[in-house]
Design a protein around this motif. Structure first.
Motif, PDB file in Angstrom:
ATOM      1  N   LYS A  54       0.829  -1.204   0.000  1.00 11.77           N
ATOM      2  CA  LYS A  54       0.000   0.000   0.000  1.00 11.77           C
ATOM      3  C   LYS A  54       0.868   1.261   0.000  1.00 11.77           C
ATOM      4  O   LYS A  54       0.379   2.350  -0.282  1.00 11.77           O
ATOM      5  CB  LYS A  54      -0.930  -0.003   1.213  1.00 11.77           C
ATOM      6  CG  LYS A  54      -1.922  -1.172   1.208  1.00 11.77           C
ATOM      7  CD  LYS A  54      -2.730  -1.209   2.483  1.00 11.77           C
ATOM      8  CE  LYS A  54      -3.673  -2.419   2.490  1.00 11.77           C
ATOM      9  NZ  LYS A  54      -4.413  -2.545   3.761  1.00 11.77           N
ATOM     10  N   ILE A  55       2.143   1.085   0.309  1.00 15.06           N
ATOM     11  CA  ILE A  55       3.071   2.212   0.400  1.00 15.06           C
ATOM     12  C   ILE A  55       4.182   2.103  -0.646  1.00 15.06           C
ATOM     13  O   ILE A  55       4.527   3.078  -1.305  1.00 15.06           O
ATOM     14  CB  ILE A  55       3.716   2.271   1.808  1.00 15.06           C
ATOM     15  CG1 ILE A  55       2.637   2.268   2.888  1.00 15.06           C
ATOM     16  CG2 ILE A  55       4.625   3.487   1.949  1.00 15.06           C
ATOM     17  CD1 ILE A  55       3.158   1.913   4.259  1.00 15.06           C
ATOM     18  N   PHE A  56       4.728   0.895  -0.788  1.00 10.59           N
ATOM     19  CA  PHE A  56       5.868   0.651  -1.671  1.00 10.59           C
ATOM     20  C   PHE A  56       5.420  -0.126  -2.909  1.00 10.59           C
ATOM     21  O   PHE A  56       4.580  -1.016  -2.819  1.00 10.59           O
ATOM     22  CB  PHE A  56       6.943  -0.158  -0.946  1.00 10.59           C
ATOM     23  CG  PHE A  56       7.488   0.495   0.287  1.00 10.59           C
ATOM     24  CD1 PHE A  56       8.639   1.258   0.240  1.00 10.59           C
ATOM     25  CD2 PHE A  56       6.852   0.340   1.518  1.00 10.59           C
ATOM     26  CE1 PHE A  56       9.157   1.850   1.382  1.00 10.59           C
ATOM     27  CE2 PHE A  56       7.358   0.928   2.665  1.00 10.59           C
ATOM     28  CZ  PHE A  56       8.518   1.691   2.594  1.00 10.59           C
ATOM     29  N   LYS A  57       6.019   0.193  -4.054  1.00  8.14           N
ATOM     30  CA  LYS A  57       5.715  -0.546  -5.283  1.00  8.14           C
ATOM     31  C   LYS A  57       6.661  -1.716  -5.497  1.00  8.14           C
ATOM     32  O   LYS A  57       6.310  -2.698  -6.148  1.00  8.14           O
ATOM     33  CB  LYS A  57       5.775   0.395  -6.496  1.00  8.14           C
ATOM     34  CG  LYS A  57       4.648   1.411  -6.530  1.00  8.14           C
ATOM     35  CD  LYS A  57       4.745   2.285  -7.768  1.00  8.14           C
ATOM     36  CE  LYS A  57       3.598   3.296  -7.793  1.00  8.14           C
ATOM     37  NZ  LYS A  57       3.710   4.216  -8.950  1.00  8.14           N
ATOM     38  N   ASN A  58       7.864  -1.613  -4.958  1.00  5.34           N
ATOM     39  CA  ASN A  58       8.867  -2.654  -5.178  1.00  5.34           C
ATOM     40  C   ASN A  58       9.196  -3.327  -3.854  1.00  5.34           C
ATOM     41  O   ASN A  58       9.903  -2.764  -3.014  1.00  5.34           O
ATOM     42  CB  ASN A  58      10.133  -2.043  -5.799  1.00  5.34           C
ATOM     43  CG  ASN A  58      11.093  -3.091  -6.304  1.00  5.34           C
ATOM     44  OD1 ASN A  58      10.671  -4.161  -6.741  1.00  5.34           O
ATOM     45  ND2 ASN A  58      12.377  -2.804  -6.244  1.00  5.34           N
ATOM     46  N   ILE A  59       8.684  -4.541  -3.659  1.00  7.13           N
ATOM     47  CA  ILE A  59       8.879  -5.280  -2.413  1.00  7.13           C
ATOM     48  C   ILE A  59       9.667  -6.545  -2.725  1.00  7.13           C
ATOM     49  O   ILE A  59       9.275  -7.335  -3.584  1.00  7.13           O
ATOM     50  CB  ILE A  59       7.533  -5.613  -1.743  1.00  7.13           C
ATOM     51  CG1 ILE A  59       6.791  -4.307  -1.417  1.00  7.13           C
ATOM     52  CG2 ILE A  59       7.742  -6.447  -0.490  1.00  7.13           C
ATOM     53  CD1 ILE A  59       5.414  -4.503  -0.848  1.00  7.13           C
ATOM     54  N   ILE A  60      10.785  -6.733  -2.021  1.00  2.00           N
ATOM     55  CA  ILE A  60      11.720  -7.809  -2.330  1.00  2.00           C
ATOM     56  C   ILE A  60      12.059  -8.570  -1.046  1.00  2.00           C
ATOM     57  O   ILE A  60      12.316  -7.966   0.000  1.00  2.00           O
ATOM     58  CB  ILE A  60      13.026  -7.236  -2.935  1.00  2.00           C
ATOM     59  CG1 ILE A  60      12.704  -6.353  -4.154  1.00  2.00           C
ATOM     60  CG2 ILE A  60      13.992  -8.356  -3.316  1.00  2.00           C
ATOM     61  CD1 ILE A  60      13.892  -5.529  -4.615  1.00  2.00           C
ATOM     62  N   HIS A  61      12.080  -9.902  -1.153  1.00  5.67           N
ATOM     63  CA  HIS A  61      12.520 -10.714  -0.014  1.00  5.67           C
ATOM     64  C   HIS A  61      14.033 -10.618   0.122  1.00  5.67           C
ATOM     65  O   HIS A  61      14.767 -10.694  -0.860  1.00  5.67           O
ATOM     66  CB  HIS A  61      12.126 -12.182  -0.213  1.00  5.67           C
ATOM     67  CG  HIS A  61      12.807 -13.100   0.762  1.00  5.67           C
ATOM     68  ND1 HIS A  61      12.376 -13.258   2.049  1.00  5.67           N
ATOM     69  CD2 HIS A  61      13.908 -13.885   0.624  1.00  5.67           C
ATOM     70  CE1 HIS A  61      13.166 -14.108   2.679  1.00  5.67           C
ATOM     71  NE2 HIS A  61      14.115 -14.507   1.829  1.00  5.67           N
ATOM     72  N   ALA A  62      14.506 -10.460   1.346  1.00  7.29           N
ATOM     73  CA  ALA A  62      15.948 -10.466   1.614  1.00  7.29           C
ATOM     74  C   ALA A  62      16.189 -11.047   2.997  1.00  7.29           C
ATOM     75  O   ALA A  62      15.648 -10.530   3.985  1.00  7.29           O
ATOM     76  CB  ALA A  62      16.531  -9.059   1.517  1.00  7.29           C
ATOM     77  N   ASP A  63      16.988 -12.115   3.068  1.00  6.85           N
ATOM     78  CA  ASP A  63      17.292 -12.689   4.375  1.00  6.85           C
ATOM     79  C   ASP A  63      18.318 -11.804   5.089  1.00  6.85           C
ATOM     80  O   ASP A  63      18.806 -10.815   4.549  1.00  6.85           O
ATOM     81  CB  ASP A  63      17.780 -14.130   4.249  1.00  6.85           C
ATOM     82  CG  ASP A  63      19.062 -14.269   3.437  1.00  6.85           C
ATOM     83  OD1 ASP A  63      19.819 -13.271   3.325  1.00  6.85           O
ATOM     84  OD2 ASP A  63      19.310 -15.363   2.911  1.00  6.85           O
ATOM     85  N   SER A  64      18.649 -12.190   6.312  1.00 13.13           N
ATOM     86  CA  SER A  64      19.496 -11.337   7.149  1.00 13.13           C
ATOM     87  C   SER A  64      20.878 -11.117   6.554  1.00 13.13           C
ATOM     88  O   SER A  64      21.427 -10.008   6.626  1.00 13.13           O
ATOM     89  CB  SER A  64      19.625 -11.947   8.552  1.00 13.13           C
ATOM     90  OG  SER A  64      18.368 -11.984   9.189  1.00 13.13           O
ATOM     91  N   VAL A  65      21.465 -12.155   5.968  1.00  9.07           N
ATOM     92  CA  VAL A  65      22.801 -12.023   5.390  1.00  9.07           C
ATOM     93  C   VAL A  65      22.775 -11.052   4.213  1.00  9.07           C
ATOM     94  O   VAL A  65      23.604 -10.140   4.107  1.00  9.07           O
ATOM     95  CB  VAL A  65      23.341 -13.397   4.941  1.00  9.07           C
ATOM     96  CG1 VAL A  65      24.644 -13.228   4.177  1.00  9.07           C
ATOM     97  CG2 VAL A  65      23.534 -14.305   6.148  1.00  9.07           C
ATOM     98  N   THR A  66      21.803 -11.234   3.318  1.00  6.27           N
ATOM     99  CA  THR A  66      21.681 -10.352   2.153  1.00  6.27           C
ATOM    100  C   THR A  66      21.437  -8.920   2.583  1.00  6.27           C
ATOM    101  O   THR A  66      22.046  -7.979   2.064  1.00  6.27           O
ATOM    102  CB  THR A  66      20.528 -10.826   1.241  1.00  6.27           C
ATOM    103  OG1 THR A  66      20.776 -12.176   0.849  1.00  6.27           O
ATOM    104  CG2 THR A  66      20.405  -9.946   0.012  1.00  6.27           C
TER     105      THR A  66
END
Length: 267
Positions: A156-168
């Motif tokens: 609802k706020i961001f258009k680009n949502i990406i999964h990233a684990d803690s290391v990344t």
């Protein structure tokens, strides 16, 4: 009889009142992603200042006074302040998120079974408005279902949502420090050097724009220029000698790193 099918907005508590907390709190309400019902800050004046810009938010400076009945808690505190504050808040079944680029999401695991990361990769300042729809949001969730929930809230706020684990995420954060924080500090030194000679920082504007443009359109290493890139030791020594001790140390170190990169370590 008409039926209002619009879902009620989730109640959101923001723990923090700094740059990131302020940007997110305002964006959440502006996008109608949620209603901010509470702002926590160890400085009550800061909490009140942010709460005054929101609809119904209550400002508190004691963790024990943070409401336990919100739907979402966004923790945007300094990394070393997070654990001591959370230790004084009663766990619940809400969705708990932190905004840190470096902390593992497990720091929230004792607050709820539903927890994760809500990390916008951007620089924020209190006196500047940022269009978060153009910012990438990196997320991680305690379960796949929780991560979907986080993404639904975030979109609802961001258009680009990406999964990233803690290391990344940690690696991105380090890269961002070099690209943004350290670069900005270099600009600050340049500003002060010019100011001492009554020269406006604006004279560097074309140079800064071209430098960024090159960095975004070609490998930055290929765009490297300047005395160290040319191995011009005479100019490097003249520049260094003209600087105060701290700036001289920085200049020599960076010049050496650039020359080592291009010409090899001659020592």
């Amino acid at each position: 009889m008409s039926i209002n099918s619009e879902m009620p907005l989730p109640n959101v508590v923001v723990l923090g009142s700094g740059n990131v907390a302020t940007a997110l709190a305002l964006a959440i309400e502006n996008a109608r992603a949620g209603e901010i019902v509470g702002i926590f800050s160890r400085n009550i004046e800061n909490a009140r200042a942010l709460a005054s810009r929101l609809s119904v938010a209550r400002a508190v400076d004691s963790p024990e006074d943070v409401t336990e009945s919100a739907d979402i808690y966004i923790v945007s505190l300094a990394d070393d302040a997070l654990a001591p504050v959370l230790a004084r808040i009663k766990p619940n079944g809400a969705l708990w998120l932190h905004t840190s680029g470096s902390l593992d999401m497990s720091v929230l695991s004792h607050m709820s079974d539903r927890y994760g990361v809500f990390y916008p990769l951007q620089t924020f300042s209190l006196n500047r408005e940022v269009d978060l729809s153009k910012v990438s949001l990196f997320t991680e969730g305690s379960t796949p279902e929780v991560e979907k929930e986080i993404a639904e809230f975030g979109k609802k706020i961001f258009k680009n949502i990406i999964h990233a684990d803690s290391v990344t995420r940690s690696r991105m954060h380090v890269a961002a420090v070099f690209a943004c924080n350290f670069t900005n500090y270099m600009w600050s030194i340049a500003h002060d050097l010019l100011a001492k000679n009554d020269i406006s920082f604006d004279v560097l504007a074309p140079l800064l724009h071209e430098t960024l443009s090159k960095a975004l359109t070609m490998p930055p290493r290929e765009g490297q220029t300047g005395p160290a890139r040319r191995g011009d030791l005479k100019i490097i020594e003249a520049h260094a000698a003209s600087l105060p001790p701290r700036e001289q140390e920085i200049y020599r170190l960076l010049s050496k790193c650039i020359m080592d990169d291009f010409y090899g370590n001659k020592e």
